[in-house]
Design an enzyme around this catalytic site. Structure first.
Site, PDB file in Angstrom:
ATOM      1  N   HIS A 183      -7.154  -4.591  16.016  1.00  0.00           N
ATOM      2  CA  HIS A 183      -6.102  -4.949  16.726  1.00  0.00           C
ATOM      3  C   HIS A 183      -5.611  -6.528  16.918  1.00  0.00           C
ATOM      4  CE1 HIS A 183      -5.793  -0.871  18.697  1.00  0.00           C
ATOM      5  NE2 HIS A 183      -4.956  -0.823  17.871  1.00  0.00           N
ATOM      6  N   CYS A 492       5.164   2.243  -5.750  1.00  0.00           N
ATOM      7  CA  CYS A 492       4.631   1.812  -4.471  1.00  0.00           C
ATOM      8  C   CYS A 492       3.326   1.187  -4.663  1.00  0.00           C
ATOM      9  CB  CYS A 492       4.175   3.263  -3.678  1.00  0.00           C
ATOM     10  SG  CYS A 492       3.288   4.305  -4.342  1.00  0.00           S
TER      11      CYS A 492
HETATM   12  C1  PEP Z   1      -1.568   3.072  -6.432  1.00  0.00           C
HETATM   13  O1  PEP Z   1      -2.486   3.654  -7.110  1.00  0.00           O
HETATM   14  O2  PEP Z   1      -0.651   2.342  -6.940  1.00  0.00           O
HETATM   15  C2  PEP Z   1      -1.294   3.704  -5.191  1.00  0.00           C
HETATM   16  C3  PEP Z   1      -0.166   3.203  -4.387  1.00  0.00           C
HETATM   17  O3  PEP Z   1      -2.148   4.335  -4.480  1.00  0.00           O
HETATM   18  P1  PEP Z   1      -3.688   3.796  -4.016  1.00  0.00           P
HETATM   19  O4  PEP Z   1      -3.633   2.030  -3.925  1.00  0.00           O
HETATM   20  O5  PEP Z   1      -3.627   4.391  -2.583  1.00  0.00           O
HETATM   21  O6  PEP Z   1      -4.693   4.348  -5.039  1.00  0.00           O
END
Ligand code: PEP
Ligand code: MG
Length: 533
Positions: A183, A492
């Protein structure tokens, strides 16, 4: 004497050059206080706990929303009778209030500190804080005052103590222990206080008053820095401040390219605790919730626990879209009692959707919780590590079965759109075989599988290049499929959080990115073309 350079782990970015202040440590009760009868010792402990709650409530009045949540968490812990129960039991058999409280809390701190998971280890600092606060009140001792603007060195730093310090410019934190996920690290990042953790116990024997330099990005503490180090620190400080100023300018505005075209910037999150420190206005939603955060404890989370967590996340988003990924255990994310331990190459093993399909009972608990939570906002669900259309169709069959079961039992629910992560080359190469509601490119895994370079081997980091033509061509192909079929494609993986890579992703056709919360401002600046020289 030359400079002394200590290497720890980065916990909050920024550079500071200032005098050291080493927080003195208590080594147990100075002199055993006379023990009163059990009734008066129990009263002394109750009074000290009540006073500690009062102190924390007073601090919480003067802080912002983010810090208040942390203090309220501590107040709730202190207010829970179960915490002090073992201490009152020891008092009843003749122990002093101090001894009983210390022993009871130490057992719990040790329990948390030895947890396998870093998240739980980090929570032991909250309990240690409560232990010390009540002990200080019992001993009548006054709190140490940290000089404003100092580089504070401590074994660990409790959040309530952090909040009691005035963090002027030049100030920083250097901890012997600690964790970047504690935290206090979250608070330091939110307040822009540079912080380094894990410097080792020796740092506690350095004398206060010496000059020191903390680099919260490199994770270093330099004692008595020489002229070269000072000059480097100053120029890094200026560079970081310039970047922060740009980030602040762009953070709250919608992201637009120089042409005026809009780009959705969402955030990635590992759970509601982290979100409580953020303002939802900085983003267009949550593009990735890594639901693994629920699976860190010794037992698997039940439907109710999961439902509450998803509900909190949707509440935070206030109607903005939220994409929750089903459990992506396996690979570098083992889950005790669930993943398969003896796989020779876990990244190519029973991971993500493969594991969920192998453990349908666990999968359906998660899907039920998700369908129930879907009534509270704009929820989308996506499956990790999808490699064949079968992974998607079987995942969808489970979702539909869960939804009809909820309907039969008249449980309020909704069926969220079901998307896939595009992170296995087979999915990207033959993307038109995957009839998903939306696609999210997981560049971290996509790159490791395309380049055959494991993401957890630091010496292969040069291969992890999102701008490699092989990787970019798969992104272009996925975006093209989304355009042709009218389905959303976003990205992402970490590549989206790197302002230098963002222009490549935009050129590949992406108009939706999901990034780490701390990089939202700079990513939006990169989209606007404000970082180009
Ligand atoms: C990825 O593989 O780009 C992803 C977003 O998932 P993680 O990093 O959780 O495997
Ligand atoms: Mg992945």
């Amino acid at each position: 004497m030359g400079e002394l350079r200590l290497i720890g782990r980065p916990a909050s970015p920024g550079v500071a050059l200032s005098r050291l202040f080493v927080l003195a440590e208590k080594d147990g009760p100075a002199a055993a206080p006379p023990v009163g009868d059990p009734t008066s010792e129990a009263l002394r402990l109750s009074a000290a706990i009540a006073r500690a709650i009062g102190e924390l409530e007073a601090v919480s009045q003067s802080v912002g929303e983010d810090a208040r949540e942390i203090l309220e968490f501590q107040i709730a812990l202190l207010g829970d009778d179960a915490l002090a129960e073992p201490a009152f039991a020891s008092i009843a058999v003749g122990d002093s209030a101090d001894l009983a409280w210390r022993a009871a809390l130490e057992a719990q701190v040790a329990d948390y500190a030895s947890a396998e998971d870093e998240y739980f280890r980090a929570r032991s600092a909250d309990l240690a804080d409560l232990r010390d606060r009540v002990l200080r009140i019992l001993s009548g001792e006054v709190q140490q005052t940290v000089p404003a603007g100092a580089v504070l060195v401590a074994r660990d730093l409790p959040p309530s103590q952090f909040l009691g310090i005035e963090w002027r410019s030049g100030a920083a934190i250097a901890l012997a222990g600690g964790s970047p996920t504690s935290h206090v690290a979250l608070l330091a990042r939110a307040r822009g206080v540079p912080m380094v953790v894990g410097l080792g116990a020796d740092v506690m024997s350095i004398a206060s008053g010496q000059e020191a330099m903390v680099d919260g990005e490199l994770g270093t503490l330099v004692i008595a820095p020489d002229d070269v180090t000072r000059a480097a620190a100053r120029s890094r400080e200026t560079e970081i401040k310039q970047r922060q100023a740009i980030a602040e300018r762009y953070e709250r505005a919608p992201a637009r390219m120089p042409s005026g075209e809009a780009v959705a910037v969402m955030i990635n999150t590992a759970g509601p605790d982290e979100l409580s420190l953020l303002d939802p206005a900085i983003c267009d939603g949550i593009g990735l919730v890594r639901s693994e955060f629920l699976f860190h404890g010794p037992v698997l989370p039940d439907e109710e626990t999961q439902y509450r967590a998803y509900h909190r996340i949707l509440e935070w988003a206030g109607g903005r879209p939220v994409t929750i990924r089903t459990l992506d255990a396996g690979g570098d994310k083992p889950v005790q009692g669930l993943t398969i331990d003896d796989e020779g190459n876990p990244f190519l093993g029973t991971r993500g959707i493969r594991l969920s399909l192998l453990k349908p009972d666990v999968f359906r608990v998660q899907l039920r919780a998700l369908c129930r939570a879907a009534t509270h906002g704009t929820l989308k669900v996506m499956l990790p590590m999808v490699a064949t259309p079968r992974d998607l169709t079987q995942g969808r069959q489970h979702l539909e079965a869960v939804a009809s079961d909820l309907a039969a039992r008249k449980v309020p629910h909704a069926v969220p759109p079901l998307g896939v992560m595009v992170e296995v080359p087979a999915a990207a190469i033959a993307i038109d075989r995957f009839d998903a509601d939306f696609y999210s490119i997981g560049s971290n895994d996509l790159i490791q599988y395309v380049m055959a370079a494991a993401r957890d081997i630091a010496s292969l980091a040069d291969y992890a290049d999102a701008t490699d033509p092989a990787v970019l061509s798969l992104i272009v192909q996925t975006v093209g499929h989304g355009k042709r079929t009218g389905r959303e494609v976003s990205l992402c993986g970490d590549a989206a959080s790197d302002p230098a890579i963002v222009p490549h992703l935009l050129r590949a056709g992406l108009r939706s990115l999901s990034v780490s919360a701390s990089s939202v401002g700079l990513v939006k600046a990169a989209i606007a073309g404000a970082l180009e020289r």
